[in-house]
Design a protein around this motif. Structure first.
Motif, mmCIF file in Angstrom:
data_model
loop_
_atom_site.group_PDB
_atom_site.id
_atom_site.type_symbol
_atom_site.label_atom_id
_atom_site.label_comp_id
_atom_site.label_asym_id
_atom_site.label_seq_id
_atom_site.Cartn_x
_atom_site.Cartn_y
_atom_site.Cartn_z
ATOM 1 N N LEU A 158 -8.251 -3.026 6.315
ATOM 2 C CA LEU A 158 -6.759 -2.197 5.855
ATOM 3 C C LEU A 158 -6.548 -1.039 6.719
ATOM 4 O O LEU A 158 -7.284 -0.092 6.411
ATOM 5 C CB LEU A 158 -6.791 -2.176 3.965
ATOM 6 N N GLY B 10 -8.801 0.556 8.997
ATOM 7 C CA GLY B 10 -9.734 1.402 8.555
ATOM 8 C C GLY B 10 -9.413 2.714 8.420
ATOM 9 O O GLY B 10 -10.026 3.715 8.182
ATOM 10 N N ALA C 223 -11.809 3.731 2.427
ATOM 11 C CA ALA C 223 -12.288 2.815 2.857
ATOM 12 C C ALA C 223 -13.716 2.720 2.690
ATOM 13 O O ALA C 223 -14.390 3.743 3.010
ATOM 14 C CB ALA C 223 -11.740 2.397 4.470
ATOM 15 N N GLY D 214 -11.320 -4.486 2.261
ATOM 16 C CA GLY D 214 -11.056 -2.763 2.072
ATOM 17 C C GLY D 214 -11.191 -1.831 3.404
ATOM 18 O O GLY D 214 -10.605 -1.029 3.325
ATOM 19 N N LYS D 215 -12.171 -2.355 4.202
ATOM 20 C CA LYS D 215 -12.527 -1.737 5.411
ATOM 21 C C LYS D 215 -11.407 -1.740 6.543
ATOM 22 O O LYS D 215 -11.141 -0.689 7.015
ATOM 23 C CB LYS D 215 -13.843 -2.103 6.045
ATOM 24 N N THR E 228 -8.079 4.661 6.097
ATOM 25 C CA THR E 228 -7.900 4.736 4.773
ATOM 26 C C THR E 228 -8.920 5.636 4.122
ATOM 27 O O THR E 228 -10.318 5.458 4.567
ATOM 28 C CB THR E 228 -7.806 3.396 3.880
ATOM 29 N N THR F 105 0.787 -1.281 0.024
ATOM 30 C CA THR F 105 0.034 0.095 -0.198
ATOM 31 C C THR F 105 0.841 1.275 0.003
ATOM 32 O O THR F 105 0.225 2.397 -0.082
ATOM 33 C CB THR F 105 -0.948 0.081 1.254
ATOM 34 N N THR G 21 -13.722 -3.342 -3.803
ATOM 35 C CA THR G 21 -13.465 -2.120 -2.770
ATOM 36 C C THR G 21 -11.958 -1.722 -3.173
ATOM 37 O O THR G 21 -11.318 -2.664 -3.128
ATOM 38 C CB THR G 21 -13.844 -2.258 -1.250
ATOM 39 N N VAL G 22 -11.859 -0.453 -3.123
ATOM 40 C CA VAL G 22 -10.444 0.264 -2.893
ATOM 41 C C VAL G 22 -9.430 0.068 -3.936
ATOM 42 O O VAL G 22 -8.680 0.945 -4.129
ATOM 43 C CB VAL G 22 -9.523 -0.195 -1.657
ATOM 44 N N ASP H 160 -17.008 3.462 4.193
ATOM 45 C CA ASP H 160 -17.329 4.076 5.638
ATOM 46 C C ASP H 160 -18.517 3.464 6.044
ATOM 47 O O ASP H 160 -18.821 3.472 7.614
ATOM 48 C CB ASP H 160 -17.355 5.433 5.380
#
Length: 456
Positions: A238, A241, A246, A235-236, A243, A62, A391-392, A248
Motif C-alpha cells: 500500500l 510501502g 507497514a 499492507g506492505k 506507510t 487512505t 495488517t494495517v 517492515d
C-alpha cells in the motif's frame, strides 16, 4: 519571521475572545471543513496522484475517507465528550461535589509528513478544531501538490486568525518551532521528532509525536499462509510501502518459509500483475532522494522476487529479500518503501526475543492460531498497536486510539483520543458551606487515629 509572529498574535487575540469555546460553533466549523473537502475532492485526489502516484481508490480509502470518518465521529460525540464529568468525592472533602471540565489548549501547531499528506495534516486538525483550538498547519514540502491544495482549502474555509498554513522546508519548520505553541502535534521520523521535542522543551510545550520504526510481522504455526500472504502484501505495498505502520520485516517459522514466499509472490502478482512498474494503480516513490536510498537497501539482502526499478517513474517493484544483513540499514532503519525482508526462525521464543531486543515498533502483526503465543504478543511485547491475522487495518477503526511508544512515538489520537490530546481536563471540587468538619484544621492532637480511619 514577522509573518509567523503576526499570525500567532492574531490567533491568541481571537482565541481569548472565547468564540472557539462554544460547542455549537465548533460543530459548525467541522461541517465547514467537511464541505470544503468535498468541494476540493477531485483536486485532492489529483494532487495525491501527482505527488505519490496514488490511484483514486487508494487516495480516497487512505486519505479522504479517513478524514470524513474522523469528522463524523467528532460531530456525533462532541457534545458528550465536552460535558462536565461527575466523579466521586472523598469523605475528607464532605460535603462537596467533584467534577472535571475540558478546555481547549489555545494555539496549536500541526506538522504533517509527505506519505499520507492529506490525512495526516487534516485528521489532527479535526481533533484540534473539535477541542476548540486555533491551529497552525505545516504540510510537507515533499508532497508539494497536496500541500498547495491544503493551503487553498483551509484558506477558503477559515479565517487566518483561526486556522493558518505555512508552506516550506526545514527552514520553515525551524522558524515555527522557535515560537511558543500550546501543543505541538508532529508526525514524521524519530530523528526529526527528537528535534521537535528539544525545541518544545524550551517553552515546556507538550508534544504528541507520531513516529515510526520497524514494525514486525510474525508468521507462526497454524497460519493460513495464502490469506496471510495476501494481507501482508496488501499492507506492505500500500502506497508503495511508504506507510509508517507497514509490515517492515517478516519473521516466519522456518518450515513455512519457502511456502510463504511462494504465496506472497502469488498475492503480489494478483494485485499488481507481472509488470507492476507499468501498473497505473501502483504508487511511486516520493522523490529521487528516497528512491536512491531504497536502491542502496536492495543490496543488503538476497533478492528473492521483484527488484525491478524505473528511475524515470520513480517506481520500485514489490520486492522480497531473504537473508537480510542484520547490521545494515535494511534491518536497523525503517525501510519506508516496497522492500520486504524475510527472516526464518526456529521457535516462537526466537522470534519473540528478536523483537523484544529492538526498539519498540509502531505496529506489530501476528498470524497464527496458537492462543498462548497470541496472548504473549498482545500482553508482553511493547508496541503502538497492531492486528492479529491482518495488517494495517487497526488504523482504519476510528474507535481505536492510534499512537506509538518509546522510539515510535508518544501520545495518541483518533476520535475521542484526538479530542483529549488537544484538550486540558481540569479538576474542580465545589465545597458546600452548610457543614465544615474540623478534622483537617490544627491543632491535630487526638485526631491522628480518626484521620487514618477516614483515609483507609
Amino acid at each position: 519571521m514577522k509573518e509567523i509572529q503576526l499570525c500567532l498574535t492574531e490567533m491568541r487575540t481571537f482565541f481569548q475572545q472565547g468564540t472557539t469555546r462554544d460547542i455549537s460553533w465548533r460543530k459548525k466549523q467541522l461541517k465547514v471543513l467537511r464541505s470544503s473537502i468535498a468541494e476540493h475532492e477531485k483536486a485532492i485526489l489529483k494532487a495525491l496522484y501527482d505527488d505519490l502516484g496514488k490511484s483514486e481508490f487508494e487516495g480516497y480509502a487512505t486519505e479522504i475517507g479517513v478524514v470524513y470518518s474522523e469528522i463524523d465521529q467528532h460531530l456525533k460525540h462532541l457534545e458528550s465528550w465536552s460535558r462536565p464529568k461527575r466523579v466521586r468525592s472523598t469523605i475528607l472533602s464532605f460535603p462537596s461535589r467533584s467534577y472535571t471540565v475540558t478546555q481547549p489548549l489555545g494555539v496549536v501547531l500541526i506538522m504533517s509528513p509527505w506519505n499520507y499528506p492529506f490525512q495526516l495534516a487534516i485528521a489532527p486538525l479535526v481533533a484540534a478544531i473539535a477541542a476548540g483550538n486555533c491551529a497552525v498547519v505545516k504540510p510537507s514540502r515533499y508532497s508539494s501538490n497536496t500541500s498547495h491544495i491544503i493551503v487553498e482549502l483551509l484558506a477558503k474555509a477559515f479565517p487566518s486568525e483561526y486556522v493558518a498554513t505555512f508552506e516550506g522546508g526545514s527552514e520553515m519548520n525551524t522558524a515555527l518551532l522557535n515560537y511558543r505553541f500550546d501543543h505541538i502535534f508532529f508526525t514524521g521520523s524519530p530523528t526529526v521528532g527528537k528535534v521537535v521535542m528539544q525545541k518544545a522543551s524550551q517553552f515546556l510545550t507538550p508534544v504528541t509525536l507520531e513516529l515510526g520504526g520497524k514494525s514486525p510481522t510474525i508468521i507462526d504455526e497454524g497460519s493460513n499462509l495464502k490469506l496471510a500472504a495476501k494481507r501482508v502484501a496488501w499492507g506492505k505495498f500500500l502506497n508503495a510501502g511508504q506507510t509508517c505502520i507497514a509490515p517492515d520485516y517478516i519473521l516466519v517459522k522456518r518450515d513455512l518459509h519457502d511456502r510463504f514466499i511462494e504465496e506472497l509472490k502469488v498475492a503480489i502478482q494478483a494485485m499488481y500483475g507481472t509488470d507492476p512498474l507499468n501498473n497505473g494503480e501502483y504508487p511511486t516513490i516520493i522523490n529521487q532522494k528516497h528512491f536512491s536510498r531504497l536502491i542502496e537497501l536492495l543490496q543488503q539482502g538476497t533478492l528473492s522476487y521483484g527488484g525491478q526499478i524505473d528511475p524515470k517513474l520513480l517506481r520500485i517493484a514489490p520486492t522480497i529479500l531473504t537473508n537480510p544483513l542484520l547490521d545494515k540499514p535494511l534491518m536497523t532503519d525503517e525501510i519506508f518503501g516496497p522492500l520486504l525482508p524475510i527472516i526464518a526462525f526456529n521457535s516462537f521464543e526466537e522470534a519473540f526475543s528478536f523483537i523484544e531486543e529492538r526498539e519498540h515498533p509502531l505496529a506489530l502483526y501476528y498470524f497464527g492460531n496458537n492462543k498462548e503465543h497470541e496472548k504473549r504478543v498482545v500482553q508482553n511485547l511493547l508496541y503502538g498497536g497492531g492486528c492479529i491475522n491482518d495488517t494495517v487495518l487497526h488504523l482504519s477503526n476510528p474507535h481505536l486510539p492510534f499512537g506509538g511508544i518509546g522510539n515510535s512515538g508518544m501520545g495518541s489520537y483518533h476520535a475521542q483520543n484526538g479530542f483529549k490530546t488537544f484538550s486540558h481536563t481540569k479538576s474542580i471540587l465545589k465545597k458546600y458551606n452548610f457543614l465544615d468538619i474540623p478534622l483537617r484544621y490544627a491543632p491535630f492532637k487526638g485526631k491522628f487515629s480518626l484521620l487514618k480511619r477516614f483515609m483507609k
